[in-house]
Design a protein around this motif. Structure first.
Motif, PDB file in Angstrom:
ATOM      1  N   LEU A 240     -53.566  -8.213  -6.306  1.00 56.54           N
ATOM      2  CA  LEU A 240     -54.955  -7.837  -6.031  1.00 56.54           C
ATOM      3  C   LEU A 240     -55.448  -6.741  -6.976  1.00 56.54           C
ATOM      4  CD1 LEU A 240     -54.945  -8.112  -2.151  1.00 56.54           C
ATOM      5  CD2 LEU A 240     -56.139  -9.588  -3.774  1.00 56.54           C
ATOM      6  N   ALA A 241     -54.574  -5.840  -7.397  1.00 55.96           N
ATOM      7  CA  ALA A 241     -54.967  -4.835  -8.392  1.00 55.96           C
ATOM      8  C   ALA A 241     -55.312  -5.511  -9.716  1.00 55.96           C
ATOM      9  CB  ALA A 241     -53.837  -3.815  -8.589  1.00 55.96           C
ATOM     10  N   LEU A 242     -54.554  -6.534 -10.066  1.00 58.16           N
ATOM     11  CA  LEU A 242     -54.854  -7.303 -11.272  1.00 58.16           C
ATOM     12  C   LEU A 242     -56.207  -8.014 -11.134  1.00 58.16           C
ATOM     13  CD1 LEU A 242     -53.736  -8.203 -14.032  1.00 58.16           C
ATOM     14  CD2 LEU A 242     -52.680 -10.131 -12.857  1.00 58.16           C
ATOM     15  N   CYS A 243     -56.467  -8.572  -9.959  1.00 56.54           N
ATOM     16  CA  CYS A 243     -57.770  -9.206  -9.695  1.00 56.54           C
ATOM     17  C   CYS A 243     -58.892  -8.174  -9.803  1.00 56.54           C
ATOM     18  CB  CYS A 243     -57.789  -9.851  -8.315  1.00 56.54           C
ATOM     19  SG  CYS A 243     -56.740 -11.297  -8.165  1.00 56.54           S
ATOM     20  N   GLY A 244     -58.646  -6.950  -9.327  1.00 64.41           N
ATOM     21  CA  GLY A 244     -59.635  -5.880  -9.422  1.00 64.41           C
ATOM     22  C   GLY A 244     -59.943  -5.523 -10.870  1.00 64.41           C
ATOM     23  N   LYS A 245     -58.902  -5.473 -11.707  1.00 64.88           N
ATOM     24  CA  LYS A 245     -59.119  -5.187 -13.131  1.00 64.88           C
ATOM     25  C   LYS A 245     -59.947  -6.287 -13.786  1.00 64.88           C
ATOM     26  CE  LYS A 245     -55.021  -2.381 -13.916  1.00 64.88           C
ATOM     27  NZ  LYS A 245     -53.706  -2.282 -14.543  1.00 64.88           N
ATOM     28  N   LEU A 246     -59.630  -7.517 -13.444  1.00 67.57           N
ATOM     29  CA  LEU A 246     -60.392  -8.650 -13.972  1.00 67.57           C
ATOM     30  C   LEU A 246     -61.850  -8.581 -13.508  1.00 67.57           C
ATOM     31  CD1 LEU A 246     -60.405 -11.322 -15.539  1.00 67.57           C
ATOM     32  CD2 LEU A 246     -59.706 -12.456 -13.424  1.00 67.57           C
ATOM     33  N   ASP A 247     -62.058  -8.237 -12.250  1.00 66.42           N
ATOM     34  CA  ASP A 247     -63.418  -8.117 -11.715  1.00 66.42           C
ATOM     35  C   ASP A 247     -64.188  -7.015 -12.441  1.00 66.42           C
ATOM     36  OD1 ASP A 247     -65.593  -8.667  -9.941  1.00 66.42           O
ATOM     37  OD2 ASP A 247     -64.989  -6.953  -8.719  1.00 66.42           O
ATOM     38  N   ARG A 248     -63.533  -5.891 -12.734  1.00 61.48           N
ATOM     39  CA  ARG A 248     -64.206  -4.813 -13.465  1.00 61.48           C
ATOM     40  C   ARG A 248     -64.620  -5.272 -14.861  1.00 61.48           C
ATOM     41  NH1 ARG A 248     -61.015  -2.116 -10.151  1.00 61.48           N
ATOM     42  NH2 ARG A 248     -59.148  -1.937 -11.430  1.00 61.48           N
TER      43      ARG A 248
END
Length: 175
Positions: free
Chosen positions: A110-118
């Motif tokens: 989910l942290a990786l997904c957050g980076k992608l979202d940013r």
């Protein structure tokens, strides 16, 4: 991770057959709780097993004491908790998304997904926040909810079907 299957089945029975009639909200909640929760718990259990394989060092993490905030409902415990959660150098507090997905593997994904979202301009985060504001509008007057907000650790007990908060959703005298 412990899961009270007996209580879960009892809640399902009482929810579907113990009430006179479920309204639309009750049906939606029951479907979510009794179908989605077991799936989430199965995924969590698999991820916890994978944590042991992928991140074995977590078992050697030293935790230096804790702070317990205890009090009656509506007495300021949430305010105290949220104030302390702002001090991230001295205190750790779960965000709601971390309570739903508690394994280290899930946090990394989910942290990786957050980076992608940013990188995409926070499209998903903004959408989630708008939906939360609409869904929880009435409840937020008492206790602000949100996936990105700090939440009390006792919410982890929902995974075991042992949380006192379940009384809000299952107001059965025998429970």
């Amino acid at each position: 991770m412990y899961f009270d299957g007996h209580l879960f089945r009892r809640l399902a029975y009482l929810s579907w057959f113990g009430r006179p009639r479920l309204g639309r909200t009750g049906v939606v909640f029951s479907v979510f709780f009794f179908i989605v929760l077991p799936i989430v718990e199965l995924v969590n259990a698999i991820c916890f097993r994978l944590d042991d394989v992928l991140f074995p060092a977590y078992r050697r993490t030293d935790i230096a004491g804790g702070v317990f905030i205890v009090g009656n409902p509506r007495s300021g415990t949430t305010l105290m908790h949220r104030l302390m959660a702002k001090d991230t150098e001295r205190f750790f507090s779960f965000r709601s998304w971390e309570i739903i997905f508690p394994s280290l593997l899930q946090k990394r994904v989910l942290a990786l997904c957050g980076k992608l979202d940013r990188l995409l301009g926070d499209v998903f985060e903004r959408t989630i926040r708008r939906r939360e504001d609409a869904w929880f509008d009435e409840f937020n007057k008492m206790h602000r909810l949100g996936l990105f907000l700090p939440e009390e650790d006792d919410k982890l007990l929902i995974h075991a079907v042992s949380s006192l908060d379940l009384i809000w959703f299952f107001p059965f005298a025998e429970l």
